[in-house]
Scaffold this motif. Structure first.
Motif, PDB file in Angstrom:
ATOM      1  N   GLY A 230      -5.398  -1.168   4.454  1.00 48.58           N
ATOM      2  CA  GLY A 230      -3.991  -0.852   4.635  1.00 48.58           C
ATOM      3  C   GLY A 230      -3.773   0.623   4.403  1.00 48.58           C
ATOM      4  O   GLY A 230      -4.717   1.415   4.333  1.00 48.58           O
TER       5      GLY A 230
ATOM      6  N   ASN B 173       6.293  -3.133   1.980  1.00 48.98           N
ATOM      7  CA  ASN B 173       5.711  -2.981   3.319  1.00 48.98           C
ATOM      8  C   ASN B 173       6.485  -2.025   4.220  1.00 48.98           C
ATOM      9  O   ASN B 173       6.540  -2.206   5.436  1.00 48.98           O
ATOM     10  CB  ASN B 173       5.574  -4.347   3.993  1.00 48.98           C
TER      11      ASN B 173
ATOM     12  N   ALA C 283       3.405  -5.460   8.894  1.00 49.64           N
ATOM     13  CA  ALA C 283       2.820  -5.859   7.609  1.00 49.64           C
ATOM     14  C   ALA C 283       3.660  -6.919   6.910  1.00 49.64           C
ATOM     15  O   ALA C 283       3.129  -7.846   6.286  1.00 49.64           O
ATOM     16  CB  ALA C 283       2.647  -4.642   6.710  1.00 49.64           C
TER      17      ALA C 283
ATOM     18  N   SER D  44       1.303  -1.588   1.289  1.00 51.57           N
ATOM     19  CA  SER D  44       0.220  -2.435   1.788  1.00 51.57           C
ATOM     20  C   SER D  44       0.043  -3.701   0.963  1.00 51.57           C
ATOM     21  O   SER D  44      -1.046  -4.268   0.910  1.00 51.57           O
ATOM     22  CB  SER D  44      -1.087  -1.637   1.820  1.00 51.57           C
TER      23      SER D  44
ATOM     24  N   TYR E  33      -0.830  -3.191  10.673  1.00 50.77           N
ATOM     25  CA  TYR E  33      -0.160  -2.226   9.800  1.00 50.77           C
ATOM     26  C   TYR E  33       0.434  -1.108  10.639  1.00 50.77           C
ATOM     27  O   TYR E  33       1.599  -0.722  10.460  1.00 50.77           O
ATOM     28  CB  TYR E  33      -1.153  -1.640   8.795  1.00 50.77           C
TER      29      TYR E  33
ATOM     30  N   LYS F 271      -2.878  -4.480  -3.225  1.00 47.13           N
ATOM     31  CA  LYS F 271      -2.756  -5.584  -2.284  1.00 47.13           C
ATOM     32  C   LYS F 271      -1.984  -6.774  -2.855  1.00 47.13           C
ATOM     33  O   LYS F 271      -1.481  -7.598  -2.105  1.00 47.13           O
ATOM     34  CB  LYS F 271      -4.150  -6.065  -1.841  1.00 47.13           C
TER      35      LYS F 271
END
Length: 705
Positions: free
Chosen positions: A297, A443, A466, A415, A461, A302
């Motif tokens: 990302g 995001n 996302a 991300s 992305y 994450k």
């Protein structure tokens, strides 16, 4: 040897970045506000021209350790050459001058300690791990196409993805009622597409889940076989579907925590191992300019855990460490000292859900980053170098909004691929705007590159989708309109979304058995937006005259407790009691979450002794303190509590007065006002079999005993 040489290149790069970094750490200790790093220009401004160029320290894509690094294919050759040049020259680097000094010695000590925590030692085992990855890559050239991670994140079918994205934009969902072992309602919504829907997996034990090898043994020992209720939601969790689960209880909270933590660890290790494999391929085939991997990302974090208290953060960390055997846990003692307190401050007379939430360290403003390597977990890592962020909504909002305006931002949330929000009902009792604020900042396209290698960023992305592949898991003890609205707005997952509602056929009113008359009165409310005004008008025109007509007993006063769920409604009613001529002869007290403890004790004492005949009492103060109010003879519910347990506990005040012989049975009673917009709250109190008649029937007064 190519893989090992690549390893050495990144070790050299890591040392160079630490030498030029300077300044205070962008992480935080307990009580410190995280300032997300800004762009990388200032971080390299003092590097001599003769030194190799390095990327900004804020990059999560380029860590000092290849296990954590996310290097580029083209940048790899430049870095290797730069390392060789630096090794030949072997000249010391110039330190960056520190311009911003802490305002006091405490901040300076914290800054020095934080900087020391950033230093990472390398070991001979690191080269062995890179070699192991290269060997594994030879054995596993083809990825497992049946792995949900592969299907959802790594290599989604582009045609299917396009169809589902269009269905979401058009609000076209197919609905399926799933069978559960209990009478709960479990509904799966999937974006409409022409793709053939595969049958839902049956996951009865952890052995049925595609887990990373290092998690299998502990998962089986800790979780083992799933209960019937867990089997209804576990397939959706591990298939990366959004979840809104309304059946969280004190009894199943620990199991849910372990299940979601296992899923989070599995996701992190899947992401990390794939990047390491691809790094090994790049190192091995560095002459191939056409090699390309889309495995990252924009930034490193994450997984985001949204939790309510520091103690709940400790429990989540313990769940993760039980599921994975880490050889080292860096800064673990510092973490426990900052976040954990003994869980024995409340007596057993407090309700168990209250003790589960507020035992230990109940501080609500916190955030912490965690970074994982193959054998180590590190606490208090910088956000941009973290794999997991654990925070309260308030703590995360403070981190986004505070600090240097040039560095203010939420790029570290750009991300996030997995959000786990535990105890959403408790968050609702806080300022819900903080939760909405955090979800609004998930995001988003980052404002700065943060050293990102866009050649490694996944296509969805770059296309701005996302949020449609992010998985959102919300665990709550009950639903409210605002929780539902948050889920409907932000749970737009192409994999689908699951909603589980417990069985409320039998309401909590069936469990009272106090023999107290309880009267429910429905008032007319044309719309949800005008409901507060309609409620206030009904209360002042109908309920207040009835209360003032009550004959005052010879001893002890009226003993009327007015329960008001909303603080805004509480302020409105309190002002009416203080300034209206209709209530000028009524002595009253008021207890809210903002009242000083000394004033709370005085109000409770005056109400118990009869010096004040009425007491205004808010739902939030009951949530935070669970006071046992004495002297209650009658209860008036200005609105139905969101938490049905509050109804039982407040009506129990009247039962306790009866049990102590403080009042005769003919002098007690309960009055509840409600509108058709309180269907969910009413269902939990009176039961699903009655709610339809009470909300939409011809009668507007209903009596229960």
């Amino acid at each position: 040897m190519a893989a090992i040489r690549g390893r050495e290149a990144f070790r050299g790069r890591g040392r160079g970045r630490r030498n030029i970094r300077g300044g205070r750490k962008n992480g935080f200790a307990s009580g410190r506000v995280e300032e997300p790093p800004g762009n990388g220009e200032s971080d390299v401004s003092d590097v001599p021209e003769s030194e190799p160029e390095v990327e900004p320290d804020v990059s999560d894509q380029a860590s000092a350790d290849e296990e954590d690094a996310q290097p580029t294919g083209s940048a790899y050759h430049a870095l290797l050459q730069a390392f060789q040049q630096a090794e030949a020259k072997d000249k010391p680097r110039r330190k960056r001058r520190k311009l911003d000094h802490p305002t006091n010695i405490v901040e300076e000590v914290q800054s020095i300690a934080a900087d020391l925590d950033e230093v990472e030692e390398t070991s001979p085992a690191d080269e062995e791990e890179v070699a192991e990855v290269a060997q594994e890559d030879d054995l596993e050239e083809d990825e497992d196409t049946s792995d949900p991670f592969e299907v959802h994140f790594a290599n989604p079918d582009q045609n299917e993805l396009s169809q589902r994205l269009k269905a979401i934009s058009d609000n076209q969902w197919t609905m399926e009622r799933l069978k559960t072992s209990d009478s709960g309602k479990c509904v799966l919504q999937t974006p409409f597409s022409n793709h053939k829907v595969t049958s839902r997996r049956k996951l009865k034990t952890t052995r049925d889940i595609k887990l990373k090898h290092r998690l299998v043994s502990n998962a089986e020992n800790v979780l083992g076989q799933f209960s019937d209720l867990e089997q209804a939601i576990v397939p959706s969790i591990f298939d990366h579907q959004d979840i809104l689960f309304g059946g969280r209880t004190v009894q199943n909270a620990g199991r849910l925590r372990h299940i979601t933590s296992l899923h989070a660890l599995n996701h992190i290790f899947n992401t990390r191992d794939r990047i390491i494999k691809n790094n090994a391929k790049i190192a091995r085939e560095q002459d191939d300019e056409d090699i390309e991997f889309r495995d990252q990302g924009f930034t490193r974090p994450k997984v985001l855990f949204l939790l309510e208290t520091k103690q709940s953060c400790v429990r989540t960390v313990e769940a993760m460490t039980q599921l994975c055997d880490f050889e080292q846990q860096e800064n673990k003692k510092r973490f426990l000292d900052s976040f954990s307190l003994p869980e024995d401050k409340f007596s057993d007379d407090k309700p168990e859900d209250f003790r589960e939430l507020f035992e230990g360290n109940d501080e609500n403003e916190f955030r912490i980053g965690m970074k994982f390597t193959r054998k180590t977990v590190k606490f208090f890592s910088k956000f941009y170098n973290s794999d997991v962020i654990l925070a309260s909504a308030l703590g995360l909002r403070r981190a986004i909004e505070s600090g240097d305006p040039k560095k203010k931002g939420s790029d570290f949330l750009s991300s996030i691929e997995l959000v786990i929000m535990d105890h959403a009902d408790a968050a609702f009792m806080q300022n819900w705007e903080h939760t909405e604020y955090v979800f609004e900042h998930l995001n988003l396209q980052p404002k700065d590159a943060h050293g990102c290698d866009f050649s490694r960023v996944r296509n969805w992305y770059l296309d701005g989708h996302a949020a449609n592949l992010r998985q959102t898991i919300i665990l709550s003890s009950y639903f409210t309109p605002k929780i539902n609205a948050l889920f409907n707005k932000h749970a737009q997952n192409v994999a689908g979304r699951l909603r589980y509602t417990p069985d409320y056929t039998t309401g909590i009113i069936e469990t009272l058995n106090l023999g107290i008359k309880q009267t429910f009165s429905r008032f007319d409310s044309p719309s949800f937006a005008t409901d507060p005004d309609a409620r206030f008008k009904y209360f002042t025109s109908t309920i207040i005259p009835q209360l003032t007509r009550l004959q005052k007993p010879a001893e002890g006063g009226q003993g009327i407790l007015i329960f008001i769920p909303s603080y805004l409604d509480f302020v409105r009613v309190r002002n009416y009691f203080a300034g209206s001529t209709a209530t000028q002869n009524i002595s009253f007290g008021a207890i809210s979450e903002y009242v000083d403890p000394t004033d709370v004790r005085r109000a409770r004492s005056h109400f118990m002794t009869g010096r004040q005949s009425m007491l205004l009492y808010t739902g939030r103060v009951h949530h935070f303190h669970r006071y046992n109010i004495r002297g209650v003879k009658r209860v008036v519910f200005y609105g139905i509590p969101e938490n049905a347990a509050f109804y039982k506990e407040v009506v129990g005040f009247v039962g306790a007065s009866l049990g102590r012989g403080e009042v005769r049975k003919r002098d007690v009673g309960v009055r509840v006002t409600f509108s058709r917009w309180e269907r969910m709250e009413l269902e939990r109190v009176v039961g699903g079999g009655r709610v339809g008649m009470m909300v939409g029937g011809g009668a507007d007064v209903f009596d229960f005993v």
